[in-house]
Design an enzyme around this catalytic site. Structure first.
Site, PDB file in Angstrom:
ATOM      1  N   GLU A 185       6.951  -2.421   0.434  1.00  0.00           N
ATOM      2  CA  GLU A 185       6.788  -1.285   1.594  1.00  0.00           C
ATOM      3  C   GLU A 185       8.466  -0.764   0.975  1.00  0.00           C
ATOM      4  O   GLU A 185       8.510   0.377   1.434  1.00  0.00           O
ATOM      5  CB  GLU A 185       6.477  -1.787   2.467  1.00  0.00           C
ATOM      6  CG  GLU A 185       4.678  -2.354   2.888  1.00  0.00           C
ATOM      7  CD  GLU A 185       4.552  -3.330   2.627  1.00  0.00           C
ATOM      8  OE1 GLU A 185       3.200  -4.104   2.555  1.00  0.00           O
ATOM      9  OE2 GLU A 185       5.429  -4.390   2.476  1.00  0.00           O
TER      10      GLU A 185
ATOM     11  N   PHE B  19      -4.210  -8.734  15.096  1.00  0.00           N
ATOM     12  CA  PHE B  19      -3.073  -9.279  14.086  1.00  0.00           C
ATOM     13  C   PHE B  19      -2.898  -8.086  13.143  1.00  0.00           C
ATOM     14  O   PHE B  19      -3.293  -6.957  12.748  1.00  0.00           O
ATOM     15  CB  PHE B  19      -4.004  -9.777  12.439  1.00  0.00           C
ATOM     16  CG  PHE B  19      -4.096 -10.535  11.358  1.00  0.00           C
ATOM     17  CD1 PHE B  19      -3.338 -11.064  11.389  1.00  0.00           C
ATOM     18  CD2 PHE B  19      -4.752  -9.489   9.955  1.00  0.00           C
ATOM     19  CE1 PHE B  19      -3.020 -11.669   9.957  1.00  0.00           C
ATOM     20  CE2 PHE B  19      -4.499  -9.586   9.151  1.00  0.00           C
ATOM     21  CZ  PHE B  19      -3.341 -10.743   9.140  1.00  0.00           C
ATOM     22  N   GLN B  20      -1.567  -7.833  12.373  1.00  0.00           N
ATOM     23  CA  GLN B  20      -0.819  -7.073  12.150  1.00  0.00           C
ATOM     24  C   GLN B  20       0.172  -6.070  12.645  1.00  0.00           C
ATOM     25  O   GLN B  20      -0.148  -5.004  12.604  1.00  0.00           O
ATOM     26  CB  GLN B  20      -0.849  -7.507  11.105  1.00  0.00           C
ATOM     27  CG  GLN B  20      -1.318  -8.050   9.577  1.00  0.00           C
ATOM     28  CD  GLN B  20      -1.423  -7.788   8.353  1.00  0.00           C
ATOM     29  OE1 GLN B  20      -2.252  -6.576   8.041  1.00  0.00           O
ATOM     30  NE2 GLN B  20      -0.734  -8.232   7.233  1.00  0.00           N
TER      31      GLN B  20
ATOM     32  N   MET C 228      32.106  -5.061  -3.638  1.00  0.00           N
ATOM     33  CA  MET C 228      32.856  -4.455  -2.433  1.00  0.00           C
ATOM     34  C   MET C 228      33.215  -5.388  -1.103  1.00  0.00           C
ATOM     35  O   MET C 228      34.438  -5.607  -0.757  1.00  0.00           O
ATOM     36  CB  MET C 228      32.268  -3.162  -1.938  1.00  0.00           C
ATOM     37  CG  MET C 228      32.963  -1.883  -1.029  1.00  0.00           C
ATOM     38  SD  MET C 228      34.066  -1.073  -1.806  1.00  0.00           S
ATOM     39  CE  MET C 228      32.838  -0.219  -2.469  1.00  0.00           C
TER      40      MET C 228
ATOM     41  N   LYS D  82      -6.843   2.351  12.622  1.00  0.00           N
ATOM     42  CA  LYS D  82      -7.937   2.183  12.196  1.00  0.00           C
ATOM     43  C   LYS D  82      -8.904   3.087  12.100  1.00  0.00           C
ATOM     44  O   LYS D  82      -9.974   4.007  11.101  1.00  0.00           O
ATOM     45  CB  LYS D  82      -8.399   0.897  11.237  1.00  0.00           C
ATOM     46  CG  LYS D  82      -8.470   0.911  10.283  1.00  0.00           C
ATOM     47  CD  LYS D  82      -8.718  -1.164  10.235  1.00  0.00           C
ATOM     48  CE  LYS D  82      -9.644  -0.759   9.124  1.00  0.00           C
ATOM     49  NZ  LYS D  82     -10.286  -2.336   8.506  1.00  0.00           N
TER      50      LYS D  82
END
Length: 577
Positions: A58, A120-121, A472, A170
């Site tokens: 993602e 969940f999630q 760096m 959802k």
């Protein structure tokens, strides 16, 4: 659109089609299955729909959306699921926020009735993204979906651009639309253009003996690059373009000073140090540019579309809140002009050191890689980078000629930005070659997106400046921390002495071996070049390959990015060589 029997998922794609969205970069998951089902149904029946680019993580999707937006000027769109899908977007959202990139991040959320139950999630996406986005929304009712989507896109692109997050439950995706909530009216009234203040700024520019224009990324967002060049030439003032403003004016323009700041060019930093007036157009006073003592004893003028930037870090003598194109149009229509021949003669002398010269040796110099790529692409490529030393060398040594040519993470400095951003940049503008200059540390952070590259047949030309270090950080350790390298050496393994601080050019353990990537990513070509005398030939061959190619360029491990203004110091303390 009129209410009908459409679901929330169908409504979403109707709105995206209406808004002209061409690409969505994302990944799937449980909380966005209804959206993907709707997408597939439309594709099967040949209905118009944005093309979905499946990224492998993602975060990569978010950076791809950024790359698309930066290269095109249109709103970039990313779509992910709830929970870890949304949290993986946190870095791209913050990155877009820091660099004012117009983006809309759409995330799925658990059903509205489950919010707050630790389902969940489930993650509080709105709460998490509130401080790192321009605005965000939680959609619980399908009746609110259309106006929120339209407002999100308007906010992302309007005013000072930035990321907007739309978190959709959802059940709102599955629900049938029976009514529509009206859009909310809550936008601020635009600030009227203050012609008197604009004229005062122009008068100060004319009266100054040693003016410098500091142009930021706001010029590019405003589509005002041509107007800026005309303004610079009309008022005969040198212009330094900030990191996010690179490409705003052509490298060859005699007024161009290059990039200012910690790793800015010698002429830019000299001019800012000696100026009697600094006019900033569409840029904030970042701490890497507004170093210690910046602006002391000088007049400061600032024009910006965002009132919150005025006097935020540097006090101004003259300030105007206005769109940059409006101000520049006013200036060019005024009939006013100026000449600063003595000052421009001095600028011409300083420009002989832009870019700064560098040494030669037994190992490939990274600056030479960038200069050669600039020459071979005639300064026309869309140049994308990760974050680190390679990024600064790219900014210093590529000869930029157009806006939206430079795609790099500025304010947040996100390692791993380069590869996925290059994917988005190619979809935005496939007519120009897309060249990725990355470091071996930064490249590994999102290397999984090579799968996105090969599955979509994207002909990226990827050049990894491989010094076996997180360069760096190593440079700072050597310059300011006594050379104590701790976990910056990418060649280290369990056999190494734990206190090793050696900078051994011959120690080149390849983890991973970049040339082996062709064995795991079909249709990817890999090359390696180690000898300075073979550099040009190797780069020329890579650019001529039809498909995607990774070139592992072994560069001098000891090379540092110079010039450099050390942390906590001023422009007078710039280290030049």
């Amino acid at each position: 659109m009129n209410s009908s029997t459409r679901t929330g998922a169908a409504l979403l794609f109707d709105v995206l089609n209406d808004l002209g969205v061409e690409y969505i970069f994302g990944h799937t998951g449980g909380a966005v299955i209804p959206l993907h089902v709707e997408l597939n149904k439309r594709m099967r029946r040949g209905a118009p729909v944005p093309r979905f680019i499946l990224c492998r993580q993602e975060g990569g999707a978010g950076h791809a959306a950024e790359g698309y937006a930066r290269a095109s000027g249109r709103v970039g769109v990313a779509l992910t699921t709830s929970g870890p899908g949304a949290t993986n977007l946190a870095t791209p959202i913050a990155d877009a926020h820091k660099d004012s990139v117009p983006t809309v991040f759409i995330t799925g959320q658990v059903p509205s009735f489950a919010i707050g139950s630790d389902a969940f999630q489930e993650v509080d996406t709105v709460g998490m993204t509130r401080p790192i986005s321009k605005h965000n929304y939680l959609v619980k009712d399908v009746a609110d979906l259309e106006w929120i989507l339209r407002e999100a896109f308007a906010l992302a692109a309007g005013g000072r651009p930035g990321p907007v997050v739309v978190d959709i439950c959802k059940d709102a995706q599955l629900a049938t639309l029976t009514r529509q909530s009206p859009p909310r009216r809550r936008h601020r009234e635009p600030i009227p253009f203050d012609a008197t203040m604009a004229d005062a700024i122009l008068a100060a520019l004319i009266a100054a003996e040693r003016p410098v224009i500091k142009a930021g990324g706001g010029i590019i967002h405003a589509g005002a690059s041509r107007a800026l060049r005309a303004f610079v030439e009309r008022f005969d003032a040198p212009v330094t373009t900030t990191f996010n403003g690179l490409g705003t004016v052509p490298f060859a323009l005699p007024h161009n000073l290059g990039m200012p700041g910690m790793h800015g060019t010698i002429p830019a930093n000299y001019a800012l140090r000696e100026a009697d007036l600094i006019l900033t157009l569409g840029g904030r006073f970042d701490d890497r540019v507004a170093v210690k003592g910046f602006g002391a004893g000088q007049r400061i003028a600032h024009v910006d579309i965002d009132p919150s930037e005025i006097d935020k870090t540097i006090r101004t003598d003259l300030a105007l809140v206005a769109p940059l194109d409006t101000f520049l149009d006013h200036a060019l229509a005024s009939g006013l002009s100026a000449r600063h021949p003595g000052w421009l003669a001095q600028i011409a002398e300083w420009r002989k050191q832009m870019p700064a010269p560098y040494g030669r040796g037994d190992y490939i110099k990274p600056q030479a890689v960038v200069e050669c790529l600039s020459e071979l692409t005639e300064g026309t490529a869309t140049l994308v980078t990760g974050v680190g030393q390679h990024q600064m060398w790219a900014a210093q040594y590529y000869r930029f000629n157009r806006p939206r040519q430079w795609i790099s993470s500025g304010g947040l400095g996100t390692m791993g930005f380069g590869l996925p951003a290059a994917v988005g940049a190619w979809f935005a503008n496939p007519d120009h070659p897309v060249v990725l200059i990355d470091g071996d540390g930064s490249f590994q952070m999102n290397m999984q997106e090579l799968a996105t590259v090969v599955t979509n047949g994207i002909p990226l030309k990827m050049f990894v400046l491989n010094n076996s270090f997180l360069g760096m950080v190593r440079q700072w350790e050597d310059m300011m921390d006594g050379g104590h390298h701790y976990e910056t050496c990418l060649a280290r393994n369990g056999d190494c002495a734990p206190d090793c601080v050696e900078l051994d050019q011959t120690c080149r353990r390849q983890v991973p071996n970049l040339t082996g990537l062709s064995q795991v990513f079909p249709r990817l070509t890999t090359r390696r070049v180690k000898e300075p005398e073979r550099l040009r030939e190797a780069l020329e061959e890579a650019l001529a390959i039809d498909g995607p190619v990774v070139v592992d360029v072994w560069v001098d491990k000891a090379e540092n990015v110079l010039p450099m203004v050390p942390p906590g110091q001023g422009l007078a303390q710039m280290i030049e060589s």
